[in-house]
Design an enzyme around this catalytic site. Structure first.
Site, PDB file in Angstrom:
ATOM      1  N   LEU A 141      32.232  61.717  95.303  1.00  0.00           N
ATOM      2  CA  LEU A 141      31.423  62.761  95.921  1.00  0.00           C
ATOM      3  C   LEU A 141      30.059  62.254  96.371  1.00  0.00           C
ATOM      4  O   LEU A 141      29.494  62.740  97.332  1.00  0.00           O
ATOM      5  CB  LEU A 141      31.270  63.921  94.923  1.00  0.00           C
ATOM      6  CG  LEU A 141      30.553  65.186  95.359  1.00  0.00           C
ATOM      7  CD1 LEU A 141      31.139  65.738  96.648  1.00  0.00           C
ATOM      8  CD2 LEU A 141      30.660  66.245  94.271  1.00  0.00           C
ATOM      9  N   ASP A 196      31.976  63.177  84.744  1.00  0.00           N
ATOM     10  CA  ASP A 196      30.764  63.874  84.318  1.00  0.00           C
ATOM     11  C   ASP A 196      31.134  64.857  83.201  1.00  0.00           C
ATOM     12  O   ASP A 196      31.987  65.714  83.396  1.00  0.00           O
ATOM     13  CB  ASP A 196      30.184  64.626  85.526  1.00  0.00           C
ATOM     14  CG  ASP A 196      28.767  65.101  85.307  1.00  0.00           C
ATOM     15  OD1 ASP A 196      28.392  65.263  84.130  1.00  0.00           O
ATOM     16  OD2 ASP A 196      28.049  65.300  86.290  1.00  0.00           O
ATOM     17  N   GLU A 273      31.454  51.632  84.243  1.00  0.00           N
ATOM     18  CA  GLU A 273      31.092  52.529  83.156  1.00  0.00           C
ATOM     19  C   GLU A 273      31.724  52.047  81.849  1.00  0.00           C
ATOM     20  O   GLU A 273      31.068  52.021  80.803  1.00  0.00           O
ATOM     21  CB  GLU A 273      31.583  53.935  83.525  1.00  0.00           C
ATOM     22  CG  GLU A 273      30.912  55.064  82.795  1.00  0.00           C
ATOM     23  CD  GLU A 273      29.446  55.240  83.127  1.00  0.00           C
ATOM     24  OE1 GLU A 273      29.018  54.828  84.221  1.00  0.00           O
ATOM     25  OE2 GLU A 273      28.719  55.762  82.273  1.00  0.00           O
TER      26      GLU A 273
END
Lengths: 300, 391
Positions: A141, A196, A273
């Site tokens: 996004l 998230d 991550e």
């Protein structure tokens, strides 16, 4: 690292200037990049026209120019173009070497892997060489991050002729537009790595794994297709697991199946991550589920 | 925008027990056999009525404002959609007149991701529930045997509209009991779909045609506000913003195409229908224009009802009778009915314009996506709180 986000926020209330380990790591990245910049400065000055956001020696984009905030609002009205339907997805833009003409003819190869919220694209790059015959796409996004992945893939394609032709990335809101990209039963693997966490309860509807969105993922996944999720936030890990466990169209993989799947190992090692979590000695929580035909459908 | 449709000569729902509606009604619908009627709207109440006695048999409280309602074909479940894209389901007891109105709790059935659901419809065979949203999408979901466990199996997505989808209806003939889906939208088109595969069968750009017919060209305000299929023939009535009348489309089932048959204009009045409904038996099309609340207006009665008849005879030999607008005295129920529906027999001319305008603004505000220029978006980013604290 998402498990730090909450900590960060709590810490920020008391001691706003305290840095976490993750931030130190990022600072290290910056130092490394800075030294790299110095060593390359002359080269860049010699070629003034060259794009400063691209590392001259590797041809890959430099992350410092593509940093973006970790959060992005999935609820806001989108302003980027969205294909009208899966048949309007222009494969020649994504995979120019494999699809020279503008629109693919029916029956030709389709995208099979989707990395939802691909971030900086670490997993895609690893998968690309592991499954060189499979088309895969990352969906992200955040505009800047998507640009980075795009440049990274282009760079890798130039540096390794013939390779990385099967990966691409698109900037989109996958929570809203999954059906615009994939037909029913088109995908065989979907990835949701370190999404998230949206800690607040009122923001739970923004989570990318939710009971209702799983209906849509079950629609685009073929029977037998696999959904991979991993997080470093225990609470979110439990949430994702329970969503998948309670959904009639998903069943969990057995231990032996998990061990046999080479992709499972990549979940915690391939992404930026995941590497960050490993560096900091954090824990990860994964849930891997298979799309099944629900019992109610068996006789139809 | 409070749009209602009444297509039955018995009117005026009486309030028996429980709270009555006290805000705009956004959705009403009859059940498949006409025995049940459901209404819901901004007051977050979903009320189910028995059409025999017009008693309220169930009241369901919604967490959010309701934008669309539907009753399953077996009459056992009521579904309603809220403005946050969730479709809820509640099971109904048998129509039992003796029982007091039940207060039931709804459970989520399916969801469009945070997008206003504009229309909800069951397929004629009852196997599917179809929902349309503001994000250009139509979703066809298998209606499960146990709806209270949620509907998880998506049959198809009907993708092709380039603006919000405003309305849905099914063409159902003895030859195609499964039904063919038709939809209208903000892109000024009526589209025809095969719900099993989700494929687009045909598109009819009614907007271009409507602009041509109505001499008042006011830019691109030819949004399709409602469609209604006429039972027993393959005609679709289309209400279009700024068109004084309706457009009739005929559907060719063998070639699966749509074509404009004619425009039935309403002469003498500024009547732009905002909602359509057809009677099951009489071959009548009821048209309503109106608004339940208007800001800054002192007009009390804000609805007008008109009727078109003559559909059955128009298809085999068109010479005999053409669809025509009935004068008020010819309407079944006559002036008495109209007085009840409209509040008064004669309605002020400016009401029409006010109502049509209200519908337009409501649709604009709710359904059309805001477009910001790149500069404006950058500017908004600059004023973001998290950025401010850093610099």
């Amino acid at each position: 690292m998402w498990s730090d986000v909450k900590l960060e926020k709590n810490k920020a209330k008391q001691t706003p200037l305290k840095h976490s380990a993750a931030l130190h790591e990022e600072a290290k990245d910056f130092c490394f990049l800075a030294s790299l910049i110095l060593s390359l400065q002359r080269e860049i000055m010699l070629q003034n026209k060259a794009n400063p956001t691209i590392n001259k020696s590797t041809g890959l984009p430099r992350k410092r120019f593509y940093r973006a905030r970790a959060h992005s609002n999935p609820l806001s009205d989108s302003h980027f173009p969205v294909p009208l339907s899966p048949s309007h997805v222009d494969y020649s833009l994504h995979y120019p070497q494999l699809f020279p003409s503008s629109y693919r003819s029916d029956g030709s190869k389709k995208i099979e892997f989707a990395d939802i919220g691909c971030g900086f694209g670490g997993l895609l790059i690893s998968l690309s060489t592991l499954f060189p015959e499979t088309l895969m796409i990352g969906m992200e996004l955040r505009d800047k991050v998507t640009e980075y992945v795009k440049e990274r893939i282009l760079g890798l394609r130039v540096a390794n002729p013939g390779q990385y032709q099967n990966v691409s990335v698109v900037r989109t809101n996958s929570m809203k537009y999954i059906p615009n990209y994939f037909e029913k039963g088109q995908l065989s693997k979907m990835f949701f790595l370190f999404p998230d966490p949206h800690f607040k309860e009122k923001n739970h509807r923004r989570r990318v794994i939710s009971p209702h969105l799983l209906d849509e993922y079950a629609y685009v996944l073929k029977v037998g297709g696999i959904i991979y999720t991993i997080t470093d936030v225990e609470e979110l890990g439990e949430w994702m697991k329970s969503c998948l466990q309670n959904h009639p169209m998903f069943e969990s993989l057995s231990e032996t199946e998990l061990d046999a799947d080479p992709v499972v190992k990549l979940l915690s090692t391939a992404t930026e991550e995941g590497q960050k979590v490993a560096r900091n000695g954090g824990q990860t929580f994964q849930a891997v589920y298979r799309r099944i035909k629900p019992a109610s459908q068996e006789n139809s | 925008m409070g749009v209602g449709r009444e297509d039955c000569a018995v009117i005026l729902v009486d309030e028996a027990g429980g709270a009555s509606h006290n805000d705009s009604i956004r959705g009403i619908k009859y059940g498949a056999n006409g025995k049940l009627f459901v209404s819901a709207g901004d007051d977050k109440l979903v009320k189910v009525w028995s059409t025999e006695s017009w008693h309220c048999i169930a009241t369901v409280c919604s967490e959010k404002r309701v934008s669309a309602v539907a009753i399953s074909n077996d009459g056992l479940h009521v579904c309603f959609a809220d403005k946050f894209g969730v479709v809820w389901v509640v099971d109904l007891p048998g129509v039992d007149e003796t029982q007091a109105p039940l207060n039931k709790k709804a459970v989520p059935l399916l969801a469009h991701y945070c997008s206003i659901i504009t229309s909800l419809e069951f397929s004629p065979d009852g196997h599917f529930i179809v929902s349309a949203d503001r994000d250009f999408k139509i979703r066809v979901t298998v209606f499960p045997k146990k709806p209270l466990d949620g509907a998880h199996e998506v049959q198809s997505f009907c993708l092709g509209h380039t603006e919000f989808v405003s309305c849905l209806d099914f063409i159902c003939t003895p030859d195609s009991p499964q039904g063919i889906l038709v939809s209208g939208g903000g892109d000024s088109t009526v589209r025809m779909w095969d719900i099993i595969s989700g494929s687009l069968l045909d598109t009819c750009a009614v907007g271009a045609k409507a602009q041509f017919e109505s001499d008042t060209t006011e830019g691109n305000c030819s949004t399709v506000t409602d469609i209604c299929t006429i039972p027993a023939c393959t005609l679709i009535a289309v209400a279009i913003q700024s068109l004084r009348g309706i457009m009739l489309l005929s559907c060719d089932l063998s070639s699966r195409t749509l074509s404009v048959m004619k425009v039935v204009s309403i002469i003498g009045e500024n009547f732009v229908p905002t909602s359509l409904g057809s009677s099951i038996s009489g071959g009548l099309l009821w048209m309503v224009t109106g608004a339940s609340k208007l800001r800054g207006s002192d007009i009390s009665s804000l609805s007008r009802v008109k009727v078109i008849s003559g559909f059955e005879k128009s298809s085999p030999d068109a010479s005999e009778q053409e669809p025509a607008v009935l004068v008020d005295s010819e309407i079944p129920g006559g002036a008495k009915l109209l007085e009840k529906l409209q509040g008064s027999i004669s309605v002020d001319e400016k009401v029409f314009l006010a109502a049509a305008d209200a519908v337009k603004t409501a649709m604009c505000n709710l359904l059309i996506k805001k477009q910001y220029s790149d500069e404006k978006r950058e500017f908004r980013k600059r004023t973001r709180n998290d950025r401010k604290s850093k610099h």
